[in-house]
Every structure is written in structure tokens, then in C-alpha cells.
Motif scaffolding. Structure first.
Motif, PDB file in Angstrom:
ATOM      1  N   LEU A  15       0.837  -1.125  -0.196  1.00  0.00           N
ATOM      2  CA  LEU A  15      -0.058  -0.048  -0.155  1.00  0.00           C
ATOM      3  C   LEU A  15       0.982   1.217   0.014  1.00  0.00           C
ATOM      4  O   LEU A  15       0.239   2.338  -0.232  1.00  0.00           O
ATOM      5  N   GLY A  16       1.988   1.168   0.487  1.00  0.00           N
ATOM      6  CA  GLY A  16       2.919   2.322   0.393  1.00  0.00           C
ATOM      7  C   GLY A  16       3.674   2.616  -0.862  1.00  0.00           C
ATOM      8  O   GLY A  16       4.525   3.645  -0.993  1.00  0.00           O
ATOM      9  N   GLY A  17       3.512   1.905  -2.202  1.00  0.00           N
ATOM     10  CA  GLY A  17       4.370   2.536  -3.139  1.00  0.00           C
ATOM     11  C   GLY A  17       4.274   1.313  -4.363  1.00  0.00           C
ATOM     12  O   GLY A  17       3.961   0.301  -4.202  1.00  0.00           O
ATOM     13  N   VAL A  18       4.518   1.549  -5.495  1.00  0.00           N
ATOM     14  CA  VAL A  18       4.315   0.857  -6.911  1.00  0.00           C
ATOM     15  C   VAL A  18       5.740   1.290  -7.657  1.00  0.00           C
ATOM     16  O   VAL A  18       6.141   2.370  -7.526  1.00  0.00           O
ATOM     17  N   ALA A  19       6.287   0.004  -8.101  1.00  0.00           N
ATOM     18  CA  ALA A  19       7.335   0.281  -8.974  1.00  0.00           C
ATOM     19  C   ALA A  19       7.216   1.091 -10.127  1.00  0.00           C
ATOM     20  O   ALA A  19       6.033   1.284 -10.622  1.00  0.00           O
ATOM     21  N   SER A  20       8.244   1.462 -10.653  1.00  0.00           N
ATOM     22  CA  SER A  20       8.067   2.470 -11.963  1.00  0.00           C
ATOM     23  C   SER A  20       7.339   1.433 -12.851  1.00  0.00           C
ATOM     24  O   SER A  20       7.893   0.451 -13.047  1.00  0.00           O
ATOM     25  N   LEU A  21       6.575   1.785 -13.816  1.00  0.00           N
ATOM     26  CA  LEU A  21       5.941   1.159 -14.713  1.00  0.00           C
ATOM     27  C   LEU A  21       6.437   1.150 -16.151  1.00  0.00           C
ATOM     28  O   LEU A  21       6.348   2.195 -16.601  1.00  0.00           O
ATOM     29  N   ALA A  22       6.963   0.065 -16.593  1.00  0.00           N
ATOM     30  CA  ALA A  22       7.328   0.028 -18.018  1.00  0.00           C
ATOM     31  C   ALA A  22       6.223  -0.081 -18.978  1.00  0.00           C
ATOM     32  O   ALA A  22       5.539  -0.918 -18.785  1.00  0.00           O
ATOM     33  N   CYS A  23       5.944   0.653 -19.716  1.00  0.00           N
ATOM     34  CA  CYS A  23       4.754   0.431 -20.793  1.00  0.00           C
ATOM     35  C   CYS A  23       4.945  -0.546 -21.711  1.00  0.00           C
ATOM     36  O   CYS A  23       6.210  -0.990 -22.260  1.00  0.00           O
ATOM     37  N   VAL A  24       3.986  -1.388 -21.883  1.00  0.00           N
ATOM     38  CA  VAL A  24       4.052  -2.556 -22.769  1.00  0.00           C
ATOM     39  C   VAL A  24       2.607  -2.499 -23.655  1.00  0.00           C
ATOM     40  O   VAL A  24       1.823  -1.791 -23.042  1.00  0.00           O
ATOM     41  N   ASP A 442      -8.301 -11.666  -3.924  1.00  0.00           N
ATOM     42  CA  ASP A 442      -7.318 -12.322  -3.106  1.00  0.00           C
ATOM     43  C   ASP A 442      -6.135 -11.652  -2.710  1.00  0.00           C
ATOM     44  O   ASP A 442      -6.270 -11.053  -1.514  1.00  0.00           O
ATOM     45  N   GLU A 443      -5.366 -11.228  -3.471  1.00  0.00           N
ATOM     46  CA  GLU A 443      -4.251 -10.277  -3.457  1.00  0.00           C
ATOM     47  C   GLU A 443      -4.362  -8.901  -3.103  1.00  0.00           C
ATOM     48  O   GLU A 443      -3.681  -8.390  -2.136  1.00  0.00           O
ATOM     49  N   GLY A 444      -5.512  -8.387  -3.673  1.00  0.00           N
ATOM     50  CA  GLY A 444      -5.909  -6.937  -3.233  1.00  0.00           C
ATOM     51  C   GLY A 444      -6.436  -6.742  -1.767  1.00  0.00           C
ATOM     52  O   GLY A 444      -6.067  -6.027  -1.012  1.00  0.00           O
ATOM     53  N   PHE A 445      -7.411  -7.897  -1.874  1.00  0.00           N
ATOM     54  CA  PHE A 445      -8.028  -7.767  -0.235  1.00  0.00           C
ATOM     55  C   PHE A 445      -7.073  -7.969   0.891  1.00  0.00           C
ATOM     56  O   PHE A 445      -6.995  -7.288   1.794  1.00  0.00           O
ATOM     57  N   ASN A 446      -5.999  -8.762   0.509  1.00  0.00           N
ATOM     58  CA  ASN A 446      -5.118  -9.374   1.602  1.00  0.00           C
ATOM     59  C   ASN A 446      -4.217  -8.091   1.622  1.00  0.00           C
ATOM     60  O   ASN A 446      -3.963  -7.798   2.792  1.00  0.00           O
ATOM     61  N   THR A 447      -3.768  -7.674   0.772  1.00  0.00           N
ATOM     62  CA  THR A 447      -2.752  -6.382   0.776  1.00  0.00           C
ATOM     63  C   THR A 447      -3.368  -5.242   1.459  1.00  0.00           C
ATOM     64  O   THR A 447      -2.573  -4.584   2.444  1.00  0.00           O
ATOM     65  N   PHE A 448      -4.677  -5.067   1.287  1.00  0.00           N
ATOM     66  CA  PHE A 448      -5.285  -4.131   2.146  1.00  0.00           C
ATOM     67  C   PHE A 448      -5.266  -4.156   3.598  1.00  0.00           C
ATOM     68  O   PHE A 448      -4.818  -3.357   4.331  1.00  0.00           O
ATOM     69  N   ILE A 449      -5.470  -5.473   4.270  1.00  0.00           N
ATOM     70  CA  ILE A 449      -5.568  -5.790   5.527  1.00  0.00           C
ATOM     71  C   ILE A 449      -4.288  -5.925   6.171  1.00  0.00           C
ATOM     72  O   ILE A 449      -4.034  -5.303   7.376  1.00  0.00           O
ATOM     73  N   ASP A 450      -3.285  -6.198   5.458  1.00  0.00           N
ATOM     74  CA  ASP A 450      -1.835  -6.268   5.936  1.00  0.00           C
ATOM     75  C   ASP A 450      -1.090  -5.135   5.887  1.00  0.00           C
ATOM     76  O   ASP A 450      -0.390  -4.951   6.679  1.00  0.00           O
ATOM     77  N   ALA A 451      -1.547  -4.132   5.075  1.00  0.00           N
ATOM     78  CA  ALA A 451      -0.849  -2.758   5.337  1.00  0.00           C
ATOM     79  C   ALA A 451      -1.360  -2.222   6.610  1.00  0.00           C
ATOM     80  O   ALA A 451      -0.454  -1.567   7.360  1.00  0.00           O
ATOM     81  N   TYR A 452      -2.459  -2.229   7.106  1.00  0.00           N
ATOM     82  CA  TYR A 452      -2.962  -1.700   8.297  1.00  0.00           C
ATOM     83  C   TYR A 452      -2.395  -2.720   9.528  1.00  0.00           C
ATOM     84  O   TYR A 452      -1.974  -2.110  10.578  1.00  0.00           O
ATOM     85  N   ALA A 453      -2.064  -3.833   9.249  1.00  0.00           N
ATOM     86  CA  ALA A 453      -1.450  -4.572  10.158  1.00  0.00           C
ATOM     87  C   ALA A 453       0.117  -4.023  10.526  1.00  0.00           C
ATOM     88  O   ALA A 453       0.408  -4.340  11.720  1.00  0.00           O
ATOM     89  N   SER A 454       0.606  -3.758   9.503  1.00  0.00           N
ATOM     90  CA  SER A 454       1.856  -3.061   9.642  1.00  0.00           C
ATOM     91  C   SER A 454       2.191  -1.900  10.347  1.00  0.00           C
ATOM     92  O   SER A 454       2.864  -1.744  11.415  1.00  0.00           O
ATOM     93  N   ASP A 455       0.821  -1.001  10.140  1.00  0.00           N
ATOM     94  CA  ASP A 455       0.756   0.270  11.039  1.00  0.00           C
ATOM     95  C   ASP A 455       0.377  -0.046  12.487  1.00  0.00           C
ATOM     96  O   ASP A 455       0.932   0.518  13.558  1.00  0.00           O
ATOM     97  N   HIS A 456      -0.005  -1.243  12.775  1.00  0.00           N
ATOM     98  CA  HIS A 456      -0.573  -1.532  14.354  1.00  0.00           C
ATOM     99  C   HIS A 456       0.889  -2.408  14.977  1.00  0.00           C
ATOM    100  O   HIS A 456       0.695  -2.115  16.163  1.00  0.00           O
ATOM    101  N   PHE A 457       1.858  -3.074  14.171  1.00  0.00           N
ATOM    102  CA  PHE A 457       2.457  -3.717  15.001  1.00  0.00           C
ATOM    103  C   PHE A 457       3.446  -3.014  15.972  1.00  0.00           C
ATOM    104  O   PHE A 457       4.128  -2.174  15.236  1.00  0.00           O
TER     105      PHE A 457
END
Length: 666
Positions: A15-24, A442-457
Motif C-alpha cells: 500500500l505504500g508504493g508502486v514500482a516504476s511502470l514500464a509501458c507495454v 485475493d491479493e488486493g483484499f489481503n494487501t489491504f488488511i496487511d498494510a494496516y497490520a504493519s501500522d498496528h505492529f
């Protein structure tokens, strides 16, 4: 899951960042609307048609309907690891219950190990030409048992699927059939992806997953869902799985579910330490580094041992086995509520000496304990007795009750990968969405909840969640996702999983999928309404198979918002907000501020007013402001001399052009 860089894949973007995106060139059409017409365009606010219509099986409110049904698969499995040939053999009995209204004259099973055959579709479709090669799974015998008779069948195998043509139609509405399958396969090498054998200092580590023939899903959406396995994970029926694993005497086995025969396979010392761990909030070593090299630390000193596990209400099981394992555990404090297996509940870590260290796997169980307890409190109680983090090759892969991570992971990366993979216990292990077709659930929903878990730990010790391979561009999610929203070739979230190119899989499936829920929670409906609705969604669809249509309908109904514009813009297309402050004019009793909507995704936006004395006020401009207009004049009553107006001062929304977001008063 997360792919490792040494396999031409990537760790999960966060949730904190995206890699530089190469266009294809991927052929996705851009969806930018002409400036000045965005909010007035009828398609922005018109109802969004859903892929699946409401039926008696799935209601318009996004919940299971009165006639909802779901088939069931219960398994009894006996498997043996053969270290001399690095192979696995087994026999299983599947008790399959057809709860559908339809009679079935064929049965389909998944054979994922056929992915490694040289001519498999996955070798071509997923750019996996460097993956290991095997002969796939060898089916030795299939017998079906129905109506009091048994009959051996010749299976029809097509790539990663196996069809059984039944001699008698399996009746609907509760018909049961037993399917007996005998099989074996050679385990791929260190990068088997999901099943692998990896050398370590004190012996091979077997990570065994997607290892037995598994029932395909028959549902009300497609009938038999027989999508071939192209490395996009699974879609499986729920049931109880009872399994036994036979290994050499000096192996330790860690598996999904509950170990049923500890008295047979564990020493008195190991059992005593497990009892201590059940009452400890800090880790207790069950097997130490010294035990690994001490033959006397095992229950026996020759022959084989069979480890017996059982997991209830699950869609899958996996296990790991090795003579090299250190093993530690601590208790998990879970709520005593319906659906939760009786305790003790243990967070466990199993890893070789390569993982030992205060910055490494010494802290793994601390991370496991936090993740399971946090997700249980925040979203839905963890239903099973144990949660295991396995340090091996490092596929970064999740299964019910156990996850496979890297033995050499350490520092923040070990925390992030552990939390992410364990978060999959909720999506898709509890909420069983179709990962092969809708990976964002799957991956989107999970990344959503685990980003908040990082804030909480630990007061944010590892917050915000980052990615070691791809540093964030700005560290601000709203800004980091702008390059993706500007990329005309980026596929929308609703594109089927297998059609998303690898370079877009993490930016789109993980990051955009997660950030959409963050926008919904923090900017559009608010945490109070979102959290209640999201918890209820998990509860309603636990151990069932929701579709994207179900999710969209459910969240709109539960939050009390018509979110068609957001579903269309964020999920079905790649639209983006773009606001501008275009004028400030003095009036008799204050000022008039002109705000223009130049974008095609009208997320609520905050306007910050800064006065000459340094004081500020804020006003939220809601989505409804753009129903009839592309520009609005907002009156500001005098409270001093106005200096500047800034739209989205906190960069809370992904405004794709910020050069005109701030204006100084004349």
C-alpha cells in the motif's frame, strides 16, 4: 502469495508504493474523458451493470440467496515422502457431496503437478520456460464408489485437469460419491513454486503443496470451473481433510490443521515444551538447533514415522518435512466464538539454522502471533488451532494454517512477508473467492488488511509497509499510483487473472486492488461504515464462494451508498480524479472559490483554506457536487484575509495532475 526475484517474479507490492511502470502494448483502451465533460458524462454516474445477475442463489443485496447451494469435498489421504527418489506417493478417498440441483454425469479434479510437464499450458502461458521439468502426477488407479458398488475408471487427463466419466449419474440435492485415487509424482527442485525440495545445512526441506488430486468447483456461475492451472492459484471446495504423512524417523513434519498423534511422533520433551508454549506469550523452543543434530532428540532412531493431521472446514492443506527443522511456538489469544477450533491455539515457526538470528526467524513467531490476533480482532476470528510460518526455499506462498517463506528472510521483509501470507488465511482461505479468475479479491483484499497490520505492529516498528526490491516513488500511495492510472496500457482490475501481464500483476492486482479499498474506507464511506460492512461481508461469505458482483452489491447495500461510479471507474476501467482550483473572488461577505472537476472519478475531495494569520479551515466537496456540474462556485464567509486554497492538501486521493490544485488569493 508473493513471487521471489530469483524466479523472475516479484514480492507483493504494498500500500505504500508502486514500482516504476514500464509501458507495454497490451491493448487496453484508455478511458480518459475530455476535460470539462467528466462529471457530466452520463456513464460516470449511471448504474454499473454487474457480470452476474441476481438469482435465487445470490441476491441483489450481495448475500447468498434462499436457494444458495455449495458442493462439498471431504478427504482422507495417506502420503509418503521417498527421499531416495525425491518423490511423493499417496492414495486418497474423496467423499464428494453434490448439493446442486443438477445430476452430474462427469466429475472433474485438479492435477496441478502437471504444470511441470514440458508440454503443459502453464509453461507457455506464464513465461515459465525456466521452471523445473517433471513427468507430472502419475495417476495409477481411480475407483468410484456409488450406490453400493465400486467401479474402476480410466481417467481422461487434459493438462492440469482430470475428468471422470461416471457410470451412473450422481444425483443432486445431497447425492454422495466416494472417489479413490492412487498417485505419485517426482517433487520439483528448489524452485518448484508450490511443491519443492531445497537443500539446507542439515538436510533437505520438503515443501509440499498442491500435492494431491483435488476436486474442481461445480457452482451456480459456470457449472464445472475447469480453468487450467497457469500459476494463478486456486478455486476449491470446502470440507474436512484428514491426512497422514509418512517420513523417515529423523524428520519433523509441520502441517495444516491439528496434529492428532503427538504421543506417537513427538518425544516427551517436545510435548512438554508444546504445553509450555500454550501458556506463553513469548516463543518457546520445541526443537532447538542442538536438537537438530542430536539423534536422541527424536521419538525413534530408525525406520519411518507417520504424522497424522486433521483440518476442518478448509479448502486445502499443505505441509513441510525435514530433518533440519528448528521449531518454536507461542500461544495465540483468540476470541472464544462460534466456528473457532478449541484451543490451545499456537503460533509456530519452523525453519533451519540458516534462519537463526535476532533479526531473522527468532522473531517469526512474534510476527505470526500478532498477525493472527490482529486480523481476528479487526475482521473475523481465525478458525483453526495452529498458524505456522515455514522457512524454506521462499516461494512466499499461502495455504490454510501454514505459509511458505524464505529461510534467509530477515528484518522488515520477514515481518511483511509473514503478515501478508498469513493474511491470506482470510482471503481466500476463509472467504473462498475464485483466485484463478478474480485475483484482486485475493491479493488486493489481503494487501489491504496487511498494510494496516504493519501500522498496528509494535507501535509502527515496520510501518509503513514497503517493498525491498522496489522502493516507493514518494511513499504516498495516492501519488505512487498515478503512473499506473496514466498508463493507457494498464489492464483494469476486472480483467481475468491469466490475462494480466506479469509486469502489471503486482501494480494492478495487489496495489490498485488494495488501494481501492483504502479509498473506499478512508475517503468515500468512512471507517465506521466501511469496517462494519467489510466484517459483515467476511462473515456472510465465510467458507463460501463470492463473486465480484456479490462484493460490489454487498458493499453498496451495507454502506448505504450508490457506488456504481466507483466500481466502474476503479475496477471495470482505469479512471482517475483530477481537480483544479480555477478562481478566487472577493464578495460582500467573504470569497467565492471556483473548483473544476476535470477528471472521470469524482472521489470526495478536501479543500484547505489558509488565512493570512496562519489559521486554516477545511471543507469536503462530496461526489454529488458533480451530478449536474463540471465546475462549482463555493461561498466562503469572511473570517479573515484568505491567502491560499489547496485541493487535496494531504494527497489523500490520486489526483493525476496537481499543478492546478493550489491557488493564491489575489
Amino acid at each position: 502469495m508473493s513471487f521471489r526475484p530469483d524466479t523472475k517474479g516479484y514480492r507483493a507490492l504494498i500500500l505504500g508504493g508502486v514500482a516504476s511502470l514500464a509501458c507495454v502494448t497490451s491493448g487496453w483502451a484508455a478511458t480518459t474523458l475530455p476535460p470539462g465533460q467528466a462529471a457530466r458524462a452520463p456513464d460516470v454516474f449511471m448504474p454499473q451493470p454487474m457480470p452476474d445477475r441476481p438469482t435465487a442463489f445470490r441476491s441483489a443485496a450481495g448475500v447468498p440467496g434462499q436457494a444458495f447451494w455449495q458442493n462439498r469435498a471431504d478427504y482422507s489421504i495417506d502420503a509418503t515422502i521417498h527421499p531416495d527418489t525425491k518423490s511423493l506417493s499417496g492414495q486418497e478417498t474423496i467423499t464428494y457431496t453434490n448439493n446442486s440441483p443438477d445430476g452430474l454425469d462427469v466429475i472433474w479434479l485438479n492435477l496441478e503437478q502437471n504444470e511441470y510437464k514440458p508440454d503443459s499450458r502453464a509453461q507457455f502461458a506464464s513465461d515459465r520456460f525456466s521452471a523445473p521439468r517433471t513427468n507430472g502426477v502419475q495417476i495409477q488407479k481411480v475407483v468410484v464408489e456409488y450406490g453400493g458398488s465400486k467401479r474402476e475408471l480410466t481417467p481422461i487427463i487434459s493438462d492440469t485437469r482430470m475428468q471422470l466419466r461416471l457410470p451412473t449419474t450422481l444425483r443432486g440435492k445431497g447425492g454422495k460419491m466416494r472417489i479413490h485415487v492412487t498417485w505419485q509424482y517426482v517433487i520439483p527442485g528448489p524452485w518448484g513454486g508450490r511443491t519443492s525440495v531445497t537443500p539446507s545445512k542439515n538436510g533437505d526441506i520438503y515443501e509440499i503443496a498442491q500435492w494431491y488430486p483435488r476436486m474442481a468447483v461445480y457452482d451456480d456461475i459456470r457449472g464445472w470451473d475447469t480453468a487450467p492451472y497457469l500459476a494463478q492459484e486456486f478455486y476449491l471446495e470446502y470440507g474436512n481433510i484428514d491426512y497422514r504423512v509418512t517420513v523417515p524417523w529423523n524428520y519433523t513434519v509441520a502441517g495444516s490443521g491439528t496434529l492428532l498423534n503427538p504421543d506417537t511422533v513427538l518425544t516427551a520433551t517436545e510435548r512438554k515444551r508444546l504445553s509450555q508454549a500454550a501458556h506463553s506469550d513469548t516463543r518457546v523452543l520445541i526443537r532447538t538447533a542442538q536438537d537438530v543434530t542430536d539423534p536422541a532428540s527424536h521419538r525413534h532412531d530408525h525406520g519411518d514415522m507417520t504424522w497424522h493431521f486433521r483440518m476442518e472446514n478448509t479448502r486445502d492443506v499443505a505441509f513441510a518435512a525435514s530433518p533440519a527443522f528448528i521449531w518454536d511456538a507461542a500461544r495465540m489469544n483468540l476470541p472464544a466464538t462460534r466456528g473457532v477450533t478449541k484451543g490451545p491455539h499456537l503460533a509456530m515457526s519452523v525453519y533451519p539454522v540458516e534462519g537463526v538470528g535476532p533479526d531473522g526467524w527468532d522473531r517469526s513467531t512474534e510476527y505470526v502471533k500478532h498477525a493472527i490476533e490482529y486480523f481476528s480482532e479487526q475482521w473475523y476470528p481465525y478458525p483453526w488451532q495452529n498458524a505456522i510460518n515455514l522457512g524454506g526455499h521462499g516461494a512466499g506462498m499461502e495455504y490454510p494454517g501454514i505459509v511458505f517463506d524464505g529461510m534467509k528472510d530477515h528484518g522488515p521483509q520477514l515481518f511483511w512477508i509473514t503478515t501478508h501470507e498469513l493474511g491470506h488465511g482470510w482471503f481466500p482461505m476463509i472467504v473462498g473467492s475464485n483466485e484463478r479468475r478474480n485475483a484482486f479479491m485475493d491479493e488486493g483484499f489481503n494487501t489491504f488488511i496487511d498494510a494496516y497490520a504493519s501500522d498496528h505492529f509494535n507501535h509502527g516498528e515496520f510501518a509503513p509497509k514497503k517493498d525491498n526490491e522496489f522502493a516507493p516513488q514518494t511513499g504516498v500511495p495516492a501519488d505512487d499510483i498515478v503512473p499506473l492510472l496514466r498508463d493507457k496500457d494498464a489492464p483494469p482490475l476486472m480483467v481475468p487473472s491469466d490475462l494480466v501481464q506479469e509486469r502489471y500483476r503486482h501494480p494492478v492486482t495487489y496495489f490498485k486492488g488494495a488501494y481501492g479499498l483504502k479509498l473506499l474506507r478512508e475517503q468515500i464511506v468512512g471507517p465506521e461504515r466501511f469496517d462494519r460492512a467489510f466484517r459483515h461481508y467476511i462473515d456472510v461469505w465465510a467458507y463460501h464462494h463470492p463473486t465480484p458482483s456479490d462484493f460490489f452489491r454487498f458493499m453498496s447495500s451495507e454502506t448505504g451508498e450508490d457506488l456504481s461510479w466507483f466500481w466502474r471507474g476503479w475496477y471495470f476501467e482505469n479512471r482517475a480524479p483530477d481537480y483544479a482550483c480555477t478562481g478566487i473572488h472577493a464578495t460582500a461577505d467573504g470569497y467565492q472559490v471556483t473548483v473544476q472537476n476535470k477528471g472521470s472519478l469524482p472521489i470526495p475531495v478536501t479543500m484547505l483554506l489558509t488565512y493570512a494569520d496562519g489559521t486554516t479551515t477545511r471543507q469536503v466537496i462530496p461526489t454529488e457536487a458533480w451530478y449536474q456540474h463540471t465546475a462549482i462556485d463555493l461561498p466562503v464567509r469572511t473570517r479573515g484575509v484568505l491567502r491560499t486554497v489547496t485541493l487535496d492538501p494531504d494527497h489523500a486521493i490520486p489526483d493525476i495532475d496537481r499543478h492546478d490544485n493550489s491557488l493564491r488569493a489575489p
